[in-house]
Design a protein around this motif. Structure first.
Motif, PDB file in Angstrom:
ATOM      1  N   VAL A 102       7.858 -10.687 -12.488  1.00 41.08           N
ATOM      2  CA  VAL A 102       9.139 -10.422 -11.830  1.00 41.08           C
ATOM      3  C   VAL A 102       9.028  -9.220 -10.896  1.00 41.08           C
ATOM      4  CG1 VAL A 102      10.180  -8.898 -13.591  1.00 41.08           C
ATOM      5  CG2 VAL A 102      11.651 -10.368 -12.189  1.00 41.08           C
ATOM      6  N   LEU A 103       8.199  -8.253 -11.235  1.00 42.16           N
ATOM      7  CA  LEU A 103       7.955  -7.120 -10.338  1.00 42.16           C
ATOM      8  C   LEU A 103       7.202  -7.573  -9.089  1.00 42.16           C
ATOM      9  CD1 LEU A 103       7.109  -4.440 -13.016  1.00 42.16           C
ATOM     10  CD2 LEU A 103       8.913  -4.198 -11.301  1.00 42.16           C
ATOM     11  N   GLN A 104       6.203  -8.426  -9.265  1.00 37.17           N
ATOM     12  CA  GLN A 104       5.470  -8.942  -8.109  1.00 37.17           C
ATOM     13  C   GLN A 104       6.389  -9.727  -7.185  1.00 37.17           C
ATOM     14  OE1 GLN A 104       2.321 -11.062 -10.198  1.00 37.17           O
ATOM     15  NE2 GLN A 104       0.858  -9.410  -9.808  1.00 37.17           N
ATOM     16  N   GLU A 105       7.252 -10.546  -7.768  1.00 33.64           N
ATOM     17  CA  GLU A 105       8.191 -11.327  -6.956  1.00 33.64           C
ATOM     18  C   GLU A 105       9.156 -10.425  -6.204  1.00 33.64           C
ATOM     19  OE1 GLU A 105      10.035 -13.827  -9.835  1.00 33.64           O
ATOM     20  OE2 GLU A 105       8.226 -15.017 -10.211  1.00 33.64           O
ATOM     21  N   THR A 106       9.634  -9.385  -6.871  1.00 34.12           N
ATOM     22  CA  THR A 106      10.594  -8.477  -6.232  1.00 34.12           C
ATOM     23  C   THR A 106       9.938  -7.699  -5.105  1.00 34.12           C
ATOM     24  OG1 THR A 106      11.806  -8.251  -8.319  1.00 34.12           O
ATOM     25  CG2 THR A 106      12.226  -6.601  -6.619  1.00 34.12           C
ATOM     26  N   TYR A 107       8.752  -7.164  -5.348  1.00 34.13           N
ATOM     27  CA  TYR A 107       8.067  -6.380  -4.324  1.00 34.13           C
ATOM     28  C   TYR A 107       7.573  -7.238  -3.156  1.00 34.13           C
ATOM     29  CZ  TYR A 107       8.018  -1.771  -6.530  1.00 34.13           C
ATOM     30  OH  TYR A 107       8.376  -0.546  -7.029  1.00 34.13           O
ATOM     31  N   ALA A 108       7.528  -8.554  -3.324  1.00 27.53           N
ATOM     32  CA  ALA A 108       7.104  -9.433  -2.238  1.00 27.53           C
ATOM     33  C   ALA A 108       8.251  -9.768  -1.285  1.00 27.53           C
ATOM     34  CB  ALA A 108       6.518 -10.733  -2.805  1.00 27.53           C
ATOM     35  N   ARG A 109       9.490  -9.393  -1.650  1.00 28.24           N
ATOM     36  CA  ARG A 109      10.645  -9.691  -0.807  1.00 28.24           C
ATOM     37  C   ARG A 109      10.851  -8.599   0.248  1.00 28.24           C
ATOM     38  NH1 ARG A 109      13.551 -10.790  -6.263  1.00 28.24           N
ATOM     39  NH2 ARG A 109      13.125 -13.004  -6.592  1.00 28.24           N
ATOM     40  N   ALA A 110      11.610  -8.953   1.279  1.00 27.74           N
ATOM     41  CA  ALA A 110      11.931  -7.977   2.322  1.00 27.74           C
ATOM     42  C   ALA A 110      12.908  -6.938   1.782  1.00 27.74           C
ATOM     43  CB  ALA A 110      12.534  -8.695   3.529  1.00 27.74           C
ATOM     44  N   PHE A 111      12.677  -5.681   2.110  1.00 28.22           N
ATOM     45  CA  PHE A 111      13.506  -4.575   1.637  1.00 28.22           C
ATOM     46  C   PHE A 111      14.372  -4.048   2.771  1.00 28.22           C
ATOM     47  CE2 PHE A 111      10.682  -4.785  -1.810  1.00 28.22           C
ATOM     48  CZ  PHE A 111      11.120  -3.959  -2.842  1.00 28.22           C
ATOM     49  N   GLY A 112      15.639  -3.813   2.471  1.00 30.84           N
ATOM     50  CA  GLY A 112      16.487  -3.102   3.415  1.00 30.84           C
ATOM     51  C   GLY A 112      16.160  -1.624   3.403  1.00 30.84           C
ATOM     52  N   CYS A 157       3.096  -8.696  -0.125  1.00 29.17           N
ATOM     53  CA  CYS A 157       3.342  -9.609   0.994  1.00 29.17           C
ATOM     54  C   CYS A 157       2.052 -10.067   1.664  1.00 29.17           C
ATOM     55  CB  CYS A 157       4.220  -8.932   2.038  1.00 29.17           C
ATOM     56  SG  CYS A 157       5.919  -8.673   1.537  1.00 29.17           S
ATOM     57  N   GLY A 158       0.924  -9.483   1.292  1.00 33.51           N
ATOM     58  CA  GLY A 158      -0.339  -9.848   1.911  1.00 33.51           C
ATOM     59  C   GLY A 158      -0.609  -9.149   3.231  1.00 33.51           C
ATOM     60  N   LYS A 159       0.210  -8.132   3.557  1.00 33.80           N
ATOM     61  CA  LYS A 159      -0.009  -7.404   4.805  1.00 33.80           C
ATOM     62  C   LYS A 159      -1.250  -6.520   4.732  1.00 33.80           C
ATOM     63  CE  LYS A 159       4.899  -7.197   6.054  1.00 33.80           C
ATOM     64  NZ  LYS A 159       6.055  -6.302   6.319  1.00 33.80           N
ATOM     65  N   VAL A 160      -1.625  -6.128   3.515  1.00 37.49           N
ATOM     66  CA  VAL A 160      -2.823  -5.322   3.325  1.00 37.49           C
ATOM     67  C   VAL A 160      -3.598  -5.898   2.146  1.00 37.49           C
ATOM     68  CG1 VAL A 160      -1.637  -3.670   1.812  1.00 37.49           C
ATOM     69  CG2 VAL A 160      -3.714  -2.981   2.999  1.00 37.49           C
ATOM     70  N   LYS A 161      -4.914  -5.914   2.276  1.00 34.46           N
ATOM     71  CA  LYS A 161      -5.786  -6.401   1.213  1.00 34.46           C
ATOM     72  C   LYS A 161      -6.954  -5.444   1.068  1.00 34.46           C
ATOM     73  CE  LYS A 161      -4.727 -11.317   1.936  1.00 34.46           C
ATOM     74  NZ  LYS A 161      -5.293 -12.651   2.224  1.00 34.46           N
ATOM     75  N   ARG A 162      -7.628  -5.582  -0.046  1.00 37.59           N
ATOM     76  CA  ARG A 162      -8.844  -4.790  -0.232  1.00 37.59           C
ATOM     77  C   ARG A 162      -9.848  -5.227   0.819  1.00 37.59           C
ATOM     78  NH1 ARG A 162     -11.000  -3.306  -6.259  1.00 37.59           N
ATOM     79  NH2 ARG A 162     -12.331  -1.549  -5.650  1.00 37.59           N
ATOM     80  N   THR A 163     -10.242  -4.319   1.689  1.00 39.48           N
ATOM     81  CA  THR A 163     -10.922  -4.700   2.925  1.00 39.48           C
ATOM     82  C   THR A 163     -12.389  -5.043   2.767  1.00 39.48           C
ATOM     83  OG1 THR A 163     -11.376  -2.361   3.381  1.00 39.48           O
ATOM     84  CG2 THR A 163      -9.365  -3.305   4.314  1.00 39.48           C
ATOM     85  N   ASN A 164     -12.973  -4.667   1.657  1.00 40.90           N
ATOM     86  CA  ASN A 164     -14.429  -4.789   1.550  1.00 40.90           C
ATOM     87  C   ASN A 164     -14.838  -5.704   0.407  1.00 40.90           C
ATOM     88  OD1 ASN A 164     -16.998  -4.272   2.430  1.00 40.90           O
ATOM     89  ND2 ASN A 164     -17.250  -2.399   1.231  1.00 40.90           N
ATOM     90  N   GLY A 165     -14.104  -6.810   0.267  1.00 42.31           N
ATOM     91  CA  GLY A 165     -14.448  -7.733  -0.804  1.00 42.31           C
ATOM     92  C   GLY A 165     -14.328  -7.071  -2.149  1.00 42.31           C
ATOM     93  N   GLU A 166     -15.374  -7.148  -2.942  1.00 40.35           N
ATOM     94  CA  GLU A 166     -15.372  -6.521  -4.247  1.00 40.35           C
ATOM     95  C   GLU A 166     -15.943  -5.108  -4.191  1.00 40.35           C
ATOM     96  OE1 GLU A 166     -17.210  -8.925  -7.175  1.00 40.35           O
ATOM     97  OE2 GLU A 166     -15.857 -10.622  -6.914  1.00 40.35           O
TER      98      GLU A 166
END
Length: 347
Positions: free
Chosen positions: A37-47, A293-302
């Protein structure tokens, strides 16, 4: 506010506010649903005003303070606040937490929850929610620096999103770390090793949990100890005078995810010290919303060190408290309060 003489059953039917104790919260809480539920909430757009910065009121003469953390989580049934009161009495310092929830559809008070366990649950569940997006999939070796409530809660939360192959434990007091190791090993059925130094515990670990600020506010984790692919979770430095991880950890991290970027950068002693050491954490700090939201990811694989840095948020309190409230209500364990509030009609 006015009191009501109705009995609990009729009060509940009339939509009276509910009370949820820590005992009830412990009886109904579930780790994986809280993480999701935290992941779902943080994936939504924030005002822009959904999660204001925390406020602290303090009285010097009274030796008392009140911290307030408010939130209107996007897409949530509830909105509200957590209040933390602290005072120094004859027996020393005492803290109490309360979470107040309002129904987003009516504006009415929905519930009051004892916030002590809610705070521990939400901190650990949010860390696990971030870790689930940061750490490589598969089995992992976890190093735990600390042996208190937060260390236990975080270990349980992390075990909900990753298969732990080994837990490596260090805390300053030998008896406490041994007791922690015995307890958590039996609870999770995972092999636990106890170490006499933090460096030994961290060496070889895939995930490192820093959950024990040291005496004298000296960092308990050094960057040189970390494996090249390590994921760090740091939760203990939330105020400018607090320290937990050394500036070398901040320097090694290629990506730092924060539950509240502004507060982490401006109010965490670890980040303030890193900036004083000539390190600029701003350019590599991103929000949980960016991560989910997938805007940032771990940039160097593992490869490359990643870190999740927490200072806590009212959003986490409201979301997790709301989940607990719904579970308690469904189980018949929430207590109707014999009170009614007189609403003010506008328009």
């Amino acid at each position: 506010m006015k009191t009501s003489n109705v009995n609990p059953s009729s009060s509940a039917a009339a939509g009276a506010p509910l009370f949820v104790s820590s005992e009830t919260a412990a009886a109904v809480f579930q780790w994986l649903p809280a993480v999701r539920v935290l992941q779902e909430t943080y994936a939504r757009a924030f005002g822009p005003h959904a999660v204001p910065r925390r406020t602290i009121a303090a009285g010097a003469a009274e030796r008392a303070s009140l911290r307030t953390m408010t939130a209107v989580p996007p897409g949530s049934r509830y909105y509200g606040a957590k209040l933390m009161g602290m005072a120094f009495g004859q027996e020393g310092r005492q803290l109490e937490y309360v979470v107040v929830l309002f129904d987003a559809t009516t504006g009415s008070l929905a519930a009051i929850l004892d916030g002590n366990l809610v705070t521990a649950y939400r901190t650990a569940a949010t860390s696990a929610a971030a870790l689930d997006h940061l750490a490589p999939q598969g089995g992992a070796r976890l190093a735990v620096l600390g042996s208190g409530l937060e260390a236990r809660m975080h270990t349980l939360a992390i075990a909900a999103v990753r298969e732990l192959q080994e837990i490596r434990v260090y805390s300053p007091t030998p008896a406490k770390r041994a007791a922690f190791a015995d307890g958590i090993g039996a609870e999770l059925g995972v092999h636990v090793r106890v170490f006499d130094s933090a460096a030994e515990a961290v060496g070889g670990a895939d995930i490192v949990l820093a959950a024990a600020r040291s005496y004298g506010e000296k960092p308990i984790l050094q960057g040189a100890w970390l494996e090249p692919h390590a994921t760090v979770v740091s939760i203990g430095s939330t105020l400018p005078d607090q320290r937990e991880v050394d500036s070398s950890v901040v320097a090694r991290a290629e990506l730092i995810v924060c539950d509240n970027v502004e507060e982490v950068l401006e109010e965490s002693g670890d980040m303030l010290a890193a900036r004083q050491a000539g390190i600029e954490p701003d350019r590599k700090c991103f929000s949980l919303n960016d991560l989910m939201c997938g805007k940032v990811k771990r940039t160097n694989g593992e490869g490359g060190v990643a870190m999740y840095k927490s200072v806590g948020s009212g959003l986490q309190d409201v979301v997790v408290a709301g989940m607990i409230l719904d579970l308690a209500r469904s189980a018949g364990l929430a207590t109707p309060l014999p009170i009614q509030f007189e609403p003010k009609r506008i328009g």
